[in-house]
Write a protein that holds these residues in place. Structure first.
Motif, short mmCIF file in Angstrom:
data_model
loop_
_atom_site.label_atom_id
_atom_site.label_comp_id
_atom_site.label_asym_id
_atom_site.label_seq_id
_atom_site.Cartn_x
_atom_site.Cartn_y
_atom_site.Cartn_z
N GLU A 127 0.54 -1.44 -0.57
CA GLU A 127 -0.28 0.09 0.21
C GLU A 127 0.79 1.43 0.03
OE1 GLU A 127 -3.38 0.16 -0.04
OE2 GLU A 127 -3.56 -1.54 0.05
N ARG A 171 -7.86 -0.56 -3.39
CA ARG A 171 -7.60 -1.50 -2.47
C ARG A 171 -8.54 -1.77 -2.55
NH1 ARG A 171 -5.87 -3.22 2.80
NH2 ARG A 171 -7.36 -4.84 3.45
N MET A 218 -4.24 -8.83 0.69
CA MET A 218 -3.52 -8.10 1.78
C MET A 218 -3.32 -7.93 2.67
SD MET A 218 -3.77 -5.99 -0.98
CE MET A 218 -3.43 -4.43 -0.78
N TYR A 244 -8.38 -4.50 6.48
CA TYR A 244 -9.44 -3.74 6.17
C TYR A 244 -9.20 -2.12 7.16
CZ TYR A 244 -12.23 -0.24 3.39
OH TYR A 244 -13.14 0.80 2.86
#
Length: 66
Positions: free
Chosen positions: A14, A39, A49, A53
Protein backbone atom coordinates in the motif's frame (compact mmCIF):
# COMPACT_ATOMS: atom_id res chain seq x y z
CA UNK A 1 -8.27 -31.59 -9.31
CA UNK A 2 -8.59 -28.11 -7.83
CA UNK A 3 -7.06 -25.11 -9.66
CA UNK A 4 -4.08 -23.58 -7.88
CA UNK A 5 -4.74 -20.65 -5.61
CA UNK A 6 -3.70 -17.71 -7.77
CA UNK A 7 -4.15 -15.15 -5.02
CA UNK A 8 -1.00 -13.65 -3.63
CA UNK A 9 -0.34 -11.66 -0.50
CA UNK A 10 1.05 -8.20 -0.97
CA UNK A 11 3.30 -7.13 1.89
CA UNK A 12 3.71 -3.40 2.44
CA UNK A 13 2.35 -2.75 -1.03
CA UNK A 14 0.00 0.00 0.00
CA UNK A 15 1.37 3.39 -0.92
CA UNK A 16 1.86 6.04 1.70
CA UNK A 17 -0.49 8.98 1.51
CA UNK A 18 1.59 11.22 3.79
CA UNK A 19 2.70 13.38 0.87
CA UNK A 20 -0.90 14.59 0.48
CA UNK A 21 -1.10 16.09 3.99
CA UNK A 22 -0.43 19.57 2.63
CA UNK A 23 -3.52 19.52 0.40
CA UNK A 24 -6.77 21.20 1.40
CA UNK A 25 -9.10 18.97 3.41
CA UNK A 26 -11.54 18.45 0.53
CA UNK A 27 -8.77 17.09 -1.69
CA UNK A 28 -7.50 14.85 1.11
CA UNK A 29 -11.02 13.36 1.39
CA UNK A 30 -10.95 12.74 -2.35
CA UNK A 31 -7.66 10.85 -1.95
CA UNK A 32 -9.24 8.89 0.91
CA UNK A 33 -12.06 7.75 -1.38
CA UNK A 34 -9.63 7.05 -4.21
CA UNK A 35 -7.41 4.91 -1.96
CA UNK A 36 -10.43 2.85 -0.89
CA UNK A 37 -11.39 2.26 -4.54
CA UNK A 38 -7.84 1.18 -5.39
CA UNK A 39 -7.83 -1.30 -2.53
CA UNK A 40 -11.27 -2.60 -3.47
CA UNK A 41 -10.04 -3.19 -7.02
CA UNK A 42 -7.02 -5.11 -5.79
CA UNK A 43 -9.16 -7.29 -3.55
CA UNK A 44 -11.63 -7.90 -6.41
CA UNK A 45 -8.68 -9.06 -8.51
CA UNK A 46 -7.90 -11.69 -5.86
CA UNK A 47 -4.97 -9.97 -4.21
CA UNK A 48 -4.82 -10.69 -0.50
CA UNK A 49 -3.64 -7.69 1.45
CA UNK A 50 -1.53 -8.23 4.55
CA UNK A 51 -3.02 -5.15 6.21
CA UNK A 52 -6.61 -5.66 7.37
CA UNK A 53 -9.22 -3.24 6.08
CA UNK A 54 -9.57 -1.64 9.52
CA UNK A 55 -5.79 -1.21 9.74
CA UNK A 56 -5.78 0.28 6.25
CA UNK A 57 -8.50 2.82 7.13
CA UNK A 58 -6.76 3.77 10.37
CA UNK A 59 -3.46 4.31 8.56
CA UNK A 60 -5.11 6.20 5.73
CA UNK A 61 -6.90 8.64 8.03
CA UNK A 62 -3.73 9.09 10.07
CA UNK A 63 -1.55 9.75 7.03
CA UNK A 64 -4.06 12.14 5.48
CA UNK A 65 -4.72 13.77 8.88
CA UNK A 66 -8.48 13.29 8.56
Amino acid sequence: MQPPDCRKAIADSEPSYRSFRHLPEQQRWQWYENAKRIRQGREAAGIVMTETYDQFIARLTRELEL
